[in-house]
Design a protein around this motif. Sequence first.
Motif, PDB file in Angstrom:
ATOM      1  N   GLY A  57     -31.427  -2.008  27.918  1.00  0.00           N
ATOM      2  CA  GLY A  57     -31.774  -3.045  28.879  1.00  0.00           C
ATOM      3  C   GLY A  57     -30.771  -3.302  29.977  1.00  0.00           C
TER       4      GLY A  57
ATOM      5  N   HIS B  15     -32.050  -5.071  33.446  1.00  0.00           N
ATOM      6  CA  HIS B  15     -32.296  -6.498  33.633  1.00  0.00           C
ATOM      7  C   HIS B  15     -31.024  -7.341  33.532  1.00  0.00           C
ATOM      8  CE1 HIS B  15     -32.425  -6.547  29.166  1.00  0.00           C
ATOM      9  NE2 HIS B  15     -31.926  -7.749  29.338  1.00  0.00           N
ATOM     10  N   TYR B  16     -29.955  -6.789  33.008  1.00  0.00           N
ATOM     11  CA  TYR B  16     -28.738  -7.574  32.768  1.00  0.00           C
ATOM     12  C   TYR B  16     -28.147  -8.170  34.052  1.00  0.00           C
ATOM     13  CZ  TYR B  16     -24.341  -9.089  30.742  1.00  0.00           C
ATOM     14  OH  TYR B  16     -23.270  -9.853  30.343  1.00  0.00           O
TER      15      TYR B  16
ATOM     16  N   MET C  98     -30.005 -11.214  34.942  1.00  0.00           N
ATOM     17  CA  MET C  98     -29.707 -12.327  34.043  1.00  0.00           C
ATOM     18  C   MET C  98     -28.403 -13.008  34.462  1.00  0.00           C
ATOM     19  SD  MET C  98     -29.667 -12.331  29.903  1.00  0.00           S
ATOM     20  CE  MET C  98     -28.032 -11.656  29.679  1.00  0.00           C
TER      21      MET C  98
ATOM     22  N   GLN D  32     -25.301  -8.757  26.154  1.00  0.00           N
ATOM     23  CA  GLN D  32     -26.092  -7.555  26.414  1.00  0.00           C
ATOM     24  C   GLN D  32     -26.880  -7.228  25.145  1.00  0.00           C
ATOM     25  OE1 GLN D  32     -23.962  -4.329  28.585  1.00  0.00           O
ATOM     26  NE2 GLN D  32     -22.182  -5.543  27.996  1.00  0.00           N
ATOM     27  N   VAL D  33     -27.834  -6.337  25.272  1.00  0.00           N
ATOM     28  CA  VAL D  33     -28.561  -5.875  24.091  1.00  0.00           C
ATOM     29  C   VAL D  33     -27.818  -4.642  23.580  1.00  0.00           C
ATOM     30  CG1 VAL D  33     -30.734  -4.979  23.189  1.00  0.00           C
ATOM     31  CG2 VAL D  33     -30.751  -6.765  24.963  1.00  0.00           C
TER      32      VAL D  33
ATOM     33  N   TYR E 217     -32.357 -17.820  22.593  1.00  0.00           N
ATOM     34  CA  TYR E 217     -33.125 -17.957  23.823  1.00  0.00           C
ATOM     35  C   TYR E 217     -33.749 -19.343  23.944  1.00  0.00           C
ATOM     36  CZ  TYR E 217     -32.365 -12.951  23.941  1.00  0.00           C
ATOM     37  OH  TYR E 217     -31.784 -11.713  23.940  1.00  0.00           O
TER      38      TYR E 217
ATOM     39  N   LEU F 137     -37.822 -13.296  33.119  1.00  0.00           N
ATOM     40  CA  LEU F 137     -36.720 -12.504  32.578  1.00  0.00           C
ATOM     41  C   LEU F 137     -36.760 -12.447  31.053  1.00  0.00           C
ATOM     42  CD1 LEU F 137     -34.204 -10.895  33.294  1.00  0.00           C
ATOM     43  CD2 LEU F 137     -32.923 -13.033  33.325  1.00  0.00           C
ATOM     44  N   MET F 138     -37.125 -13.557  30.410  1.00  0.00           N
ATOM     45  CA  MET F 138     -37.171 -13.579  28.943  1.00  0.00           C
ATOM     46  C   MET F 138     -38.248 -12.655  28.389  1.00  0.00           C
ATOM     47  SD  MET F 138     -34.834 -15.301  27.347  1.00  0.00           S
ATOM     48  CE  MET F 138     -33.784 -14.432  28.507  1.00  0.00           C
TER      49      MET F 138
ATOM     50  N   ARG G  80     -36.505  -9.357  28.545  1.00  0.00           N
ATOM     51  CA  ARG G  80     -35.376  -9.331  27.618  1.00  0.00           C
ATOM     52  C   ARG G  80     -35.838  -9.259  26.168  1.00  0.00           C
ATOM     53  NH1 ARG G  80     -29.609  -9.334  27.770  1.00  0.00           N
ATOM     54  NH2 ARG G  80     -28.927 -10.239  25.829  1.00  0.00           N
TER      55      ARG G  80
ATOM     56  N   CYS H 158     -37.276  -5.892  25.344  1.00  0.00           N
ATOM     57  CA  CYS H 158     -36.177  -4.939  25.249  1.00  0.00           C
ATOM     58  C   CYS H 158     -35.453  -5.083  23.909  1.00  0.00           C
ATOM     59  CB  CYS H 158     -35.204  -5.158  26.408  1.00  0.00           C
ATOM     60  SG  CYS H 158     -33.677  -4.222  26.284  1.00  0.00           S
ATOM     61  N   GLU H 159     -35.132  -6.299  23.549  1.00  0.00           N
ATOM     62  CA  GLU H 159     -34.401  -6.538  22.310  1.00  0.00           C
ATOM     63  C   GLU H 159     -35.237  -6.172  21.086  1.00  0.00           C
ATOM     64  OE1 GLU H 159     -32.363 -10.362  20.277  1.00  0.00           O
ATOM     65  OE2 GLU H 159     -31.817  -9.935  22.370  1.00  0.00           O
TER      66      GLU H 159
END
Length: 176
Positions: free
Chosen positions: A38, A41-42, A45, A100-101, A125, A155-156, A159, A162-163
């Motif tokens: 990910g 997107h970081y 964020m 970060q992931v 989150y 964004l969530m 995220r 991704c996570e």
Amino acid sequence: MLWYLTLVLLVGLERLAELRIARRNARWSLERGGVVAGQGHYPWMVALHTGLLAGAPLEVALADRPFLPALGWPMLALVVAAQALRWWCITALGPRWNTQVIVVPGLPLVTRGPYRFGWLRHPNYVAVVVEGAALPLVHTAWVTALAFTVLNAVLMVVRIRCENTALAMAAGRAAA
């Protein structure tokens, strides 16, 4: 206004402490074969969270937003509760917590602290969402609260997908 600026600066200092912990935890994870996901997107964020910390006091100053005790005090309580939840998450995840992931393959999911409640997979989150709305509203910076909330929701979605994918791949199964 000065006390509000102090509050936002304290939250900013807390973020810097998080980044130090994240850097240390990233080294720990990477030394154990951690996989970073990910990265696209970081930066968004980071920009969004920086915008929150800059935008709220700017809005208060430029738009002459008042402190309304009936709104401000409950929002301050929510900011404090969000910080408590965030640090509970950081403590529960230990060296696996990061901004970060980064997932270390083969490690089981954490099931202590707020993660022991199976109905809430991403309590950190929840803290981000609550703080992102409440911090600006402590001093009625409703435009910042609204903008952060909408942008953070987008964004969530990215995220969390991704996570979840990274955690599923590390565990050797398809993403949920």
